[in-house]
Design a protein around this motif. Structure first.
Motif, PDB file in Angstrom:
ATOM      1  N   LYS A  14     -23.334-106.833   0.306  1.00 15.81           N
ATOM      2  CA  LYS A  14     -23.767-106.235  -0.957  1.00 15.81           C
ATOM      3  C   LYS A  14     -25.231-105.817  -0.860  1.00 15.81           C
ATOM      4  CE  LYS A  14     -21.134-107.998  -4.868  1.00 15.81           C
ATOM      5  NZ  LYS A  14     -21.224-108.673  -6.159  1.00 15.81           N
ATOM      6  N   GLY A  36     -17.897 -99.776   6.514  1.00 10.80           N
ATOM      7  CA  GLY A  36     -18.179 -99.698   5.085  1.00 10.80           C
ATOM      8  C   GLY A  36     -17.408-100.724   4.285  1.00 10.80           C
ATOM      9  N   THR A  39     -19.686 -98.676  -1.012  1.00  6.42           N
ATOM     10  CA  THR A  39     -20.697 -98.709   0.048  1.00  6.42           C
ATOM     11  C   THR A  39     -20.894 -97.392   0.779  1.00  6.42           C
ATOM     12  OG1 THR A  39     -19.011 -99.520   1.581  1.00  6.42           O
ATOM     13  CG2 THR A  39     -20.370-101.172   0.458  1.00  6.42           C
ATOM     14  N   ASP A  40     -19.899 -96.489   0.708  1.00  5.19           N
ATOM     15  CA  ASP A  40     -20.043 -95.222   1.434  1.00  5.19           C
ATOM     16  C   ASP A  40     -19.108 -94.189   0.836  1.00  5.19           C
ATOM     17  OD1 ASP A  40     -20.956 -93.393   3.277  1.00  5.19           O
ATOM     18  OD2 ASP A  40     -20.460 -94.608   5.036  1.00  5.19           O
ATOM     19  N   LYS A  87     -19.265-104.214   4.687  1.00  4.01           N
ATOM     20  CA  LYS A  87     -20.716-104.217   4.496  1.00  4.01           C
ATOM     21  C   LYS A  87     -21.098-105.220   3.420  1.00  4.01           C
ATOM     22  CE  LYS A  87     -22.666-100.310   5.008  1.00  4.01           C
ATOM     23  NZ  LYS A  87     -23.131 -98.917   4.825  1.00  4.01           N
TER      24      LYS A  87
END
Length: 343
Positions: free
Chosen positions: A338, A333, A317-318, A336
């Motif tokens: 999907k 992150g 995610t990040d 988070k």
């Protein structure tokens, strides 16, 4: 156990104490847990009680003193000072990597993940339990996990196929498992046999193991990694957790990889052994190896990494640079939904 699970457990113990008068004994290497929950602490080192500390609201736990008693010396920092090198060439790149569950092939465990690591760089993978970090690492390492695996792996800029563990080793990868007692070591064998396990071809002459080469290599890393033992012929099952973990690292470093994936490298070991493991990781990075560290402890990743990828529900995610390291930002992150794939 991640931070959220730890908080739930401590709350349960606190309720048992306050509401039912239950006495609990907690054995933990996590000093923040001890500081948060304990009323008194007994410190054991080398099988002997070396001290006690009593905690009250007026006298909170002195973690520096606790560390000194645990390791027999002062540690001014939980993480060794390390001036990060400027990352070199890209050693590993994973593109659009997708992995399905090995039994339930309808379940996507890793979802179009993209990560990269450069020479001399320590890269973290942060995620809650079940986020898919270990599954990502194992699937990259010779497809040791999963089914219907798709995506691309590049080593030093060249796309490679890694259909099995030997192919991954030959390509310059190493994976130190999170469970050293089950998958990392053979507890019935000695240090020498365990440490040479991933380098049999390197230590063989015409297919026959060369005892002199094996002993020389293993002894060198025993000294370099400060493995506490009488000799390399000691059964590895008799060692402490920290020394067993050093043998796992030695096993893979002897194979001379360019890329090391370290899954929970300090799980279940004391703070002094952790510090020595961090020093080994820093040294390997300084030698130009690309290091990927998976850890459930955010302070650990923040303390040793140059970059951190956050993973949630199998999605990367990040991609967080060192100047953005805070537990709060990383946790966003890690939780988070999907929807975002970081590149």
């Amino acid at each position: 156990m991640n931070d959220e699970d730890s908080a739930h457990l401590l709350n349960l113990v606190r309720e048992l104490r306050d509401e039912q008068g239950v006495t609990s004994i907690i054995i933990s290497h996590k000093l923040n847990e001890i500081a948060e929950i304990a009323d008194n602490v007994t410190i054991i080192r080398d099988g002997a009680t070396v001290g006690e500390m009593f905690i009250t609201p007026e006298t909170p736990l002195d973690q520096d003193e606790l560390i000194r008693k645990m390791v027999g010396r002062s540690l001014t920092n939980l993480y060794p000072d390390h001036e990060s090198n400027k990352p070199g060439d890209e050693y590993l790149r994973i593109e659009d990597w997708t992995v399905h569950h090995p039994l339930d092939q309808s379940r996507v465990i890793v979802d179009h993940a993209n990560i990269a690591a450069r020479s001399g760089e320590i890269v973290g993978l942060a995620g809650l339990m079940g986020a898919g970090r270990t599954e990502l690492a194992m699937s990259i390492f010779g497809k040791s996990y999963g089914s219907h695996i798709s995506g691309k792996v590049f080593v030093k800029g060249k796309e490679v196929s890694l259909p099995n563990v030997q192919a991954a080793i030959d390509a310059g990868l190493a994976y130190a498992t999170e469970d050293r007692k089950v998958y990392g070591l053979n507890l019935l064998q000695n240090i020498r046999e365990n440490a040479s396990m991933a380098s049999l071809e390197k230590m063989s002459v015409h297919g026959v193991m060369n005892d002199n080469i094996e002993r020389k290599e293993v002894e060198e890393y025993r000294k370099d990694f400060h493995i506490k033992c009488n000799s390399i012929d000691v059964n590895v099952g008799t060692l402490s957790g920290g020394n067993q973990q050093k043998v796992v690292l030695a096993k893979w470093v002897i194979s001379d990889p360019d890329i090391l994936i370290l899954d929970e490298p300090t799980r279940g070991i004391d703070v002094g052994a952790k510090y020595e493991i961090y020093e080994i990781i820093n040294k390997l990075a300084d030698e130009g190896k690309a290091i990927i560290v998976i850890s459930s402890e955010l302070p650990e990743l923040i303390g040793i990494c140059d970059r951190i990828y956050t993973v949630s529900q199998g999605v990367v995610t990040d991609n967080v640079a060192k100047n953005g390291f805070t537990q709060e930002y990383l946790m966003k992150g890690m939780t988070k939904e999907k929807e975002v794939v970081a590149r």
